[in-house]
Write a protein that holds these residues in place. Sequence first.
Motif, PDB file in Angstrom:
ATOM      1  N   LEU A  92       0.828  -1.212   0.000  1.00  0.00           N
ATOM      2  CA  LEU A  92       0.000   0.000   0.000  1.00  0.00           C
ATOM      3  C   LEU A  92       0.861   1.260   0.000  1.00  0.00           C
ATOM      4  CD1 LEU A  92      -2.723  -1.042   2.642  1.00  0.00           C
ATOM      5  CD2 LEU A  92      -2.864  -1.161   0.146  1.00  0.00           C
ATOM      6  N   ALA A 121      -4.345  -6.668   0.353  1.00  0.00           N
ATOM      7  CA  ALA A 121      -5.397  -5.654   0.379  1.00  0.00           C
ATOM      8  C   ALA A 121      -6.734  -6.139  -0.150  1.00  0.00           C
ATOM      9  CB  ALA A 121      -4.948  -4.421  -0.398  1.00  0.00           C
ATOM     10  N   SER A 122      -6.713  -6.901  -1.234  1.00  0.00           N
ATOM     11  CA  SER A 122      -7.977  -7.358  -1.823  1.00  0.00           C
ATOM     12  C   SER A 122      -8.241  -8.826  -1.524  1.00  0.00           C
ATOM     13  CB  SER A 122      -7.950  -7.161  -3.341  1.00  0.00           C
ATOM     14  OG  SER A 122      -6.845  -7.857  -3.905  1.00  0.00           O
ATOM     15  N   SER A 168     -11.195  -7.050   4.920  1.00  0.00           N
ATOM     16  CA  SER A 168      -9.771  -6.779   4.976  1.00  0.00           C
ATOM     17  C   SER A 168      -9.405  -5.498   5.727  1.00  0.00           C
ATOM     18  CB  SER A 168      -9.202  -6.715   3.555  1.00  0.00           C
ATOM     19  OG  SER A 168      -7.812  -6.644   3.594  1.00  0.00           O
ATOM     20  N   LYS A 169      -9.954  -4.366   5.318  1.00  0.00           N
ATOM     21  CA  LYS A 169      -9.546  -3.084   5.895  1.00  0.00           C
ATOM     22  C   LYS A 169      -9.798  -2.999   7.399  1.00  0.00           C
ATOM     23  CE  LYS A 169      -9.889   1.895   5.091  1.00  0.00           C
ATOM     24  NZ  LYS A 169     -10.529   2.978   4.291  1.00  0.00           N
ATOM     25  N   ASP A 170     -11.034  -3.270   7.821  1.00  0.00           N
ATOM     26  CA  ASP A 170     -11.362  -3.195   9.247  1.00  0.00           C
ATOM     27  C   ASP A 170     -10.637  -4.285  10.030  1.00  0.00           C
ATOM     28  OD1 ASP A 170     -13.027  -1.072   8.733  1.00  0.00           O
ATOM     29  OD2 ASP A 170     -14.851  -2.289   8.622  1.00  0.00           O
ATOM     30  N   GLN A 214      -6.978  -3.499  10.605  1.00  0.00           N
ATOM     31  CA  GLN A 214      -6.819  -2.451  11.611  1.00  0.00           C
ATOM     32  C   GLN A 214      -6.976  -3.022  13.016  1.00  0.00           C
ATOM     33  OE1 GLN A 214      -5.792   0.779  10.989  1.00  0.00           O
ATOM     34  NE2 GLN A 214      -5.499   0.667  13.199  1.00  0.00           N
TER      35      GLN A 214
END
Length: 318
Positions: A53, A127-128, A133-135, A138
């Motif tokens: 990223l 990432a994909s 993935s995003k939450d 984190q």
Amino acid sequence: MKKWKRYVMLLVFALVFGLMFGCSGENASKEPAQKEEPKAEQAAFPVTVKDGLGEEVTIKSEPQKIVSLIPSNTEIAYALGLGDKIVGVSDFDNYPEDVKKKEKIGGMEFNVEKIISLKPDLVLAHASGAHNSKDGLQQLKDAGITVLVVNDAKSFADVYGSIGLIGKATGTAEKAQEIVDNMKTKLAEIKDKAKQIKESDQAKVWVEVSPPPQIYTAGKGTFMDEMLQAISAKNVAGDLEGWPMVTEEKAVAYKPDVIITTYGGAKQVLDRPAWKDVPAVQNKRVYDVNIDLVSRPGPRLIEGVEELAKAIYPDIFK
């Protein structure tokens, strides 16, 4: 006075004995160097790398417990000799055989709680690679776990970069370079061999990754397209981008010399009435290949190129 003389004599004796012991053998002189070697290896950490990223990630110490969220990262880790450090893999992991013994952390949605319970010091992410993935990533970071997002590889060059990134982050950079060099050498050898194929003799290839009613194929910007170019074959859908959906009429109209399926559908293609006039079907040149070898961005991609080459040009690639 006598006590003072006795003290001096003892001091001199101690100094002489110490010098004699220090120079008395090769083992004694080499021992400090042997003890220092592990320190030299550990000096590579902490290490800071730029992830997929574009963010800088610092790995404080050599990872001992690793969780991999997608199969390609797992395969790279194993190739780097990190199999014993892998404590969790995705539900989709199937190679090498040893992954069957590892804890499963989920599929399209990874189980954050499960990953945290495994207490990894490094998570190899993508990432994909997952719906959450995003939450989820984190949450892992908030739990104090180092997360390394590997780039979304779409070419051999990208894969080389992924291998190098994971190698640097895990203290196996030398092995990573060895793997990359080996892949480049083998690919160059295949390309050199393919140069003997004249342009007029290059096979027109149709790649089918899913059957009707929704037929998907491999266009430009995919490993499959790059592989076909490497072996001097023509991708009939090479003017399309990515993994496009194509109508059956258009697929038949391409009139390919060879058809490659990645889902085990060779017999199905041969039995389709609408395809009976397609050269590949008439000549029974329809082959199945292992989808993992031609689409998974890892060290085994070279095996995928070899499998395609042997199927399309059996007389040249034996």
